[in-house]
Design an enzyme around this catalytic site. Structure first.
Site, PDB file in Angstrom:
ATOM      1  N   HIS A 198       6.492  -2.719  14.409  1.00 10.18           N
ATOM      2  CA  HIS A 198       7.884  -2.312  14.220  1.00 10.18           C
ATOM      3  C   HIS A 198       8.124  -1.929  12.756  1.00 10.18           C
ATOM      4  O   HIS A 198       8.813  -0.966  12.456  1.00 10.18           O
ATOM      5  CB  HIS A 198       8.842  -3.472  14.548  1.00 10.18           C
ATOM      6  N   LYS A 256      -3.342 -13.097  18.550  1.00  9.16           N
ATOM      7  CA  LYS A 256      -3.251 -14.446  17.982  1.00  9.16           C
ATOM      8  C   LYS A 256      -4.564 -15.195  18.184  1.00  9.16           C
ATOM      9  O   LYS A 256      -5.007 -15.936  17.311  1.00  9.16           O
ATOM     10  CB  LYS A 256      -2.105 -15.208  18.645  1.00  9.16           C
ATOM     11  N   LYS A 291      -8.418  -5.224  18.392  1.00 11.90           N
ATOM     12  CA  LYS A 291      -7.006  -5.254  18.754  1.00 11.90           C
ATOM     13  C   LYS A 291      -6.388  -6.520  18.147  1.00 11.90           C
ATOM     14  O   LYS A 291      -6.982  -7.595  18.215  1.00 11.90           O
ATOM     15  CB  LYS A 291      -6.919  -5.294  20.281  1.00 11.90           C
ATOM     16  N   CYS A 338       2.076 -15.720  43.003  1.00 10.77           N
ATOM     17  CA  CYS A 338       2.522 -15.321  41.672  1.00 10.77           C
ATOM     18  C   CYS A 338       1.886 -16.254  40.652  1.00 10.77           C
ATOM     19  O   CYS A 338       2.005 -17.476  40.776  1.00 10.77           O
ATOM     20  CB  CYS A 338       4.041 -15.410  41.593  1.00 10.77           C
ATOM     21  N   HIS A 394       7.544  -7.403  14.276  1.00 17.21           N
ATOM     22  CA  HIS A 394       6.153  -7.562  13.847  1.00 17.21           C
ATOM     23  C   HIS A 394       5.710  -6.349  13.051  1.00 17.21           C
ATOM     24  O   HIS A 394       6.501  -5.453  12.758  1.00 17.21           O
ATOM     25  CB  HIS A 394       5.240  -7.875  15.022  1.00 17.21           C
ATOM     26  N   CYS A 415       8.732 -11.444  43.708  1.00 22.01           N
ATOM     27  CA  CYS A 415       8.648 -12.872  43.413  1.00 22.01           C
ATOM     28  C   CYS A 415      10.045 -13.371  43.053  1.00 22.01           C
ATOM     29  O   CYS A 415      10.649 -12.908  42.083  1.00 22.01           O
ATOM     30  CB  CYS A 415       7.696 -13.138  42.249  1.00 22.01           C
ATOM     31  N   CYS A 423      10.267 -14.910  39.527  1.00 22.26           N
ATOM     32  CA  CYS A 423      10.335 -13.946  38.421  1.00 22.26           C
ATOM     33  C   CYS A 423      11.545 -13.028  38.536  1.00 22.26           C
ATOM     34  O   CYS A 423      11.897 -12.357  37.573  1.00 22.26           O
ATOM     35  CB  CYS A 423       9.126 -13.032  38.417  1.00 22.26           C
ATOM     36  N   HIS A 471       4.705 -18.562  39.015  1.00 20.82           N
ATOM     37  CA  HIS A 471       5.467 -19.526  39.810  1.00 20.82           C
ATOM     38  C   HIS A 471       4.677 -20.173  40.932  1.00 20.82           C
ATOM     39  O   HIS A 471       5.169 -21.098  41.577  1.00 20.82           O
ATOM     40  CB  HIS A 471       6.731 -18.859  40.363  1.00 20.82           C
TER      41      HIS A 471
HETATM   42  N1  MSP Z   1      12.303  -0.962  23.607  1.00 24.82           N
HETATM   43  C1  MSP Z   1      11.241  -0.038  23.735  1.00 24.82           C
HETATM   44  C2  MSP Z   1      11.580   1.271  23.049  1.00 24.82           C
HETATM   45  C3  MSP Z   1      12.807   1.923  23.557  1.00 24.82           C
HETATM   46  S1  MSP Z   1      13.169   3.366  22.678  1.00 24.82           S
HETATM   47  C4  MSP Z   1      14.361   4.113  23.542  1.00 24.82           C
HETATM   48  C5  MSP Z   1       9.980  -0.601  23.095  1.00 24.82           C
HETATM   49  N2  MSP Z   1      10.147  -1.552  22.173  1.00 24.82           N
HETATM   50  S2  MSP Z   1       8.977  -2.304  21.400  1.00 24.82           S
HETATM   51  O1  MSP Z   1       9.609  -3.394  20.701  1.00 24.82           O
HETATM   52  O2  MSP Z   1       7.904  -2.656  22.268  1.00 24.82           O
HETATM   53  O3  MSP Z   1       8.472  -1.310  20.314  1.00 24.82           O
HETATM   54  C6  MSP Z   1       7.432  -0.390  20.547  1.00 24.82           C
HETATM   55  C7  MSP Z   1       7.153   0.345  19.262  1.00 24.82           C
HETATM   56  O4  MSP Z   1       6.806  -0.577  18.209  1.00 24.82           O
HETATM   57  C8  MSP Z   1       5.975   1.294  19.288  1.00 24.82           C
HETATM   58  O5  MSP Z   1       6.243   2.531  19.873  1.00 24.82           O
HETATM   59  C9  MSP Z   1       5.712   1.415  17.809  1.00 24.82           C
HETATM   60  O6  MSP Z   1       6.699   2.181  17.216  1.00 24.82           O
HETATM   61  C10 MSP Z   1       5.848  -0.009  17.350  1.00 24.82           C
HETATM   62  N3  MSP Z   1       4.587  -0.722  17.501  1.00 24.82           N
HETATM   63  C11 MSP Z   1       4.384  -1.870  18.217  1.00 24.82           C
HETATM   64  N4  MSP Z   1       3.090  -2.294  18.032  1.00 24.82           N
HETATM   65  C12 MSP Z   1       2.428  -1.431  17.235  1.00 24.82           C
HETATM   66  C13 MSP Z   1       1.145  -1.407  16.636  1.00 24.82           C
HETATM   67  N5  MSP Z   1       0.208  -2.329  16.859  1.00 24.82           N
HETATM   68  N6  MSP Z   1       0.880  -0.380  15.785  1.00 24.82           N
HETATM   69  C14 MSP Z   1       1.803   0.569  15.471  1.00 24.82           C
HETATM   70  N7  MSP Z   1       3.022   0.544  16.005  1.00 24.82           N
HETATM   71  C15 MSP Z   1       3.331  -0.325  16.996  1.00 24.82           C
HETATM   72  O7  MSP Z   1       8.913  -0.130  23.424  1.00 24.82           O
END
Ligand code: MSP
Length: 647
Positions: free
Chosen positions: A21, A298, A295, A143, A18, A126, A129, A146
């Site tokens: 990321h 959806k 925030k 839960c 998304h 649970c 889960c 479930h």
């Molecule tokens: N898998 C763990 C990270 C492990 S690292 C050893 C994780 N993954 S995650 O898919 O949830 O990614 C989190 C990261 O995605 C955030 O720290 C950031 O880098 C990015 N973001 C997710 N949502 C975001 C926003 N709304 N805004 C900015 N960055 C965000 O946590």
């Protein structure tokens, strides 16, 4: 040669990539490119986090095996990045053998150092889960997913003795304040350190098998964070890989504020316990909100799909807007209209316009050849000095993660150059036939574009590469080139092409945004309407006589107390004006305290067939409105005598 090593979080593969990321990965790519501009040996790592309950459950929900699922989603991240002009050096997956091997080796080291102990863990579990659940998350003691009551489970688990390293970490963060940047996140980490705790790092295989087995007890798998953080060194071939030696001493992590705790607390303690030097920087950024400042969600219709934005605006303009709109470290708003507006003002109107007007004028008077500058006028020198001052300023901003300011520092000069062109009026010089002055002005315009193409290249590598090709330069620049003037050779060939940044339709973007919000609101309203407000069919009508058979009466609550071992029930004593009180067993205990009910008036179905509930006879039923997650007891608007009829 100076070295540079940057990482992104490895992303969970419980859904496709998304916007968040995409942003973090663009930042890491742009920083790497800036380091390359400076001539550094730069290495950039990203990847996917593929173990743990969350992922096992997403796979199950999609009806897929976990491996098949993680292969699919990880592949979507891997294929998205090149289309965003992101060039990582390595992409690590936690399900790879090279990673699992290192996780087990580090666990063994930490275990041998005496930092892992076996302890007892007690919690509500649970079975559905396959997870420990929080008491606060239960609905009616069950839960929510479930609908079953969780069991109280005591299990043995392995713990990491993090508390042994927290004093050291506190001292480290105090001595090296730049470790966690910006400063507010260092302060947050210090605050988290006030309550040092050990960390549960295992899950019994009987509950979760999708993980890396502990090397010293194969009946357990590793907790997903302990596994995931290690990617930053496993990808470098710890302990003796050449890359580990080369890059680990300069490691910089990039994350958002959501995962400050694992990166700012767990990871340093893990490194210290395993005898690995501390990373150099943890660079923490904020969160993107929707265009409306709320925030992203959806249900609000304010989310931003990175693939759609890339396709609509182009990967480079999209990258530019992300880097320009978010001052690193704080939250910022983003949406279709914000991207469109920024792309139009900065890219189409300012930079794109400077390029197209300069090339057009050169073409007309000098036939696509770099003109020859004559002795510069004061304004020319001023412009040159402004551009020569840009590089040190931009370098500082990028080193301090103030990329938004670094970009703005270039754009200010682009605007100044447009004002210079406006003031010099080269079209009039052309008309007058003053080719000497015309050549000088246009040469200055071209040199300005050249420096811009260097300093904006980390943000927009493809478009700036194109601009550089039009200027007859190598696609990949060096920062040194931006520190010099008079680089373009008079007479050299230029190759102008189509508009670098075509205008985009901001009004249409706004309309799309509004339509999305409206559609989301309608979908929510539909969901609400789909609930019970439905006109009854003719055969469902009751006659007035049928209705009168139900005797509704007002009662006054004389006493109320809870029913033993029944969380939801209260035993009420009601005065219905009948001489002796009635007893009602009512399911309102989760919404009303017994003492708050005494003295209140309620509406009771007085002729309901009595029933025995939990050993107590219930002689009627009170009426209450259901508001989705609570109850509101019906009451008369004014005090009435007990037993008053309701009709
Ligand atoms: N898998 C763990 C990270 C492990 S690292 C050893 C994780 N993954 S995650 O898919 O949830 O990614 C989190 C990261 O995605 C955030 O720290 C950031 O880098 C990015 N973001 C997710 N949502 C975001 C926003 N709304 N805004 C900015 N960055 C965000 O946590």
């Amino acid at each position: 040669m100076d070295r540079f090593y940057v990482t992104t979080p490895i992303y969970y593969v419980n859904g496709p990539p998304h916007l968040g990321h995409t942003y973090t990965t663009v930042v890491a790519d742009a920083l790497t490119r800036f380091a390359r501009l400076e001539g550094m040996d730069a290495y950039f790592l990203t990847g996917t986090d593929e173990h743990g309950d969350k992922i096992a459950r997403s796979a199950a929900a999609a009806g897929m095996g976990p491996q098949e699922w993680v292969d699919d989603i990880s592949g979507r991240f891997r294929t998205l990045w090149p289309t965003m002009h992101i060039e990582h050096n390595d992409f690590i997956r936690t399900t790879e053998e090279r990673h699992e091997r290192v996780v087990r080796a580090i666990l063994q080291r930490v275990y041998d150092a005496g930092d892992i102990y076996f302890g007892e863990y007690e919690g509500l579990y649970c079975v559905g889960c396959e997870l420990f659940v929080d008491e606060d998350d239960l609905v009616d003691g069950k839960c929510p997913v479930h609908g079953v009551s969780p069991e109280l489970v005591k299990e043995g688990d392995y713990f990491f003795r993090m508390s042994r390293h927290t004093d050291w970490l506190r001292a480290h963060l105090e001595e090296h304040p730049e470790t966690i940047r910006p400063e507010r996140y260092r302060n947050e980490a210090l605050a988290l350190l006030r309550e040092p705790r050990d960390l549960n790092i295992s899950r019994p295989k009987s509950r979760l098998s999708w993980g890396i087995p502990l090397p010293f007890d194969e009946k357990y798998v590793t907790y997903v964070w302990f596994d995931a953080l290690i990617n930053y060194v496993s990808a470098l071939g710890w302990p003796d890989g050449e890359k580990f030696r080369r890059y680990w001493p300069v490691a910089q992590h990039i994350t958002a504020k959501d995962i400050l705790k694992p990166h700012g607390i767990y990871w340093p303690c893990m490194l210290r316990s395993a005898g690995i030097p501390m990373y150099r920087h943890l660079n923490v950024h904020g969160f993107w909100r929707g265009f409306d400042g709320r925030k992203m969600s959806k249900t609000l219709g304010n989310t931003v799909d990175p693939v759609e934005m890339r396709d609509r605006y182009g990967a480079d303009p999209f990258r530019y807007v992300l880097l320009r709109e978010m001052p690193y470290g704080v939250d910022a708003n983003i949406g279709d209209s914000i991207i469109a507006e920024r792309a139009n003002t900065d890219l189409a109107n300012d930079l794109g316009n400077l390029a197209s007007r300069t090339f057009k004028l050169v073409q007309r008077s000098f036939g696509d050849r770099v003109p020859k500058p004559a002795a510069p006028a004061v304004e020319d020198d001023l412009l040159r000095d402004q551009w020569l001052a840009a590089t040190p300023q931009v370098r500082d901003t990028w080193h301090e993660l103030r990329m938004s300011q670094g970009i703005e520092a270039v754009m200010e000069r682009v605007r100044a150059t447009n004002r210079y062109v406006d003031a010099q009026k080269p079209w009039e010089l052309a008309k007058k036939g003053d080719t000497t002055r015309l050549g000088t002005v246009l040469y200055h315009g071209l040199e300005a574009l050249r420096i811009a193409s260097v300093l904006l290249w980390p943000a927009m590598p493809e478009r700036m590469g194109r601009l550089r090709a039009e200027l007859g330069l190598d696609a990949e620049p060096t920062l040194a080139e931006a520190e010099r003037w008079d680089v373009l050779q008079s007479g050299a060939a230029l190759a102008p092409g189509a508009a670098l940044f075509p205008r985009v339709d901001v009004a249409a973007a706004r309309a799309r945004e509004q339509a999305r919000v409206a559609a989301a609101a309608a979908a929510t309203a539909e969901a609400v309407e789909a609930a019970p407000v439905v006109q009854p069919a003719a055969d469902e009508f009751v006659t007035i006589d049928e209705f009168r058979r139900i005797r509704l009466r007002v009662g006054t609550i004389l006493a109320a107390e809870s029913v033993p071992k029944a969380k939801k029930l209260l035993r009420l004593s009601i005065d219905l004006g009948e001489g002796s009180p009635r007893q009602l067993i009512a399911g309102v205990a989760e919404h009303y305290a017994p003492e708050a009910l005494v003295g209140r008036q309620i509406v009771v179905v007085a002729n309901l067939q009595p029933a025995t509930i939990r050993g107590f006879e219930s002689q009627g039923m009170l009426l209450a409105a259901d508001n989705g997650d609570g109850l509101a007891i019906l009451a008369p608007d004014a005090k009435v005598p007990p037993g008053a009829e309701v009709h």
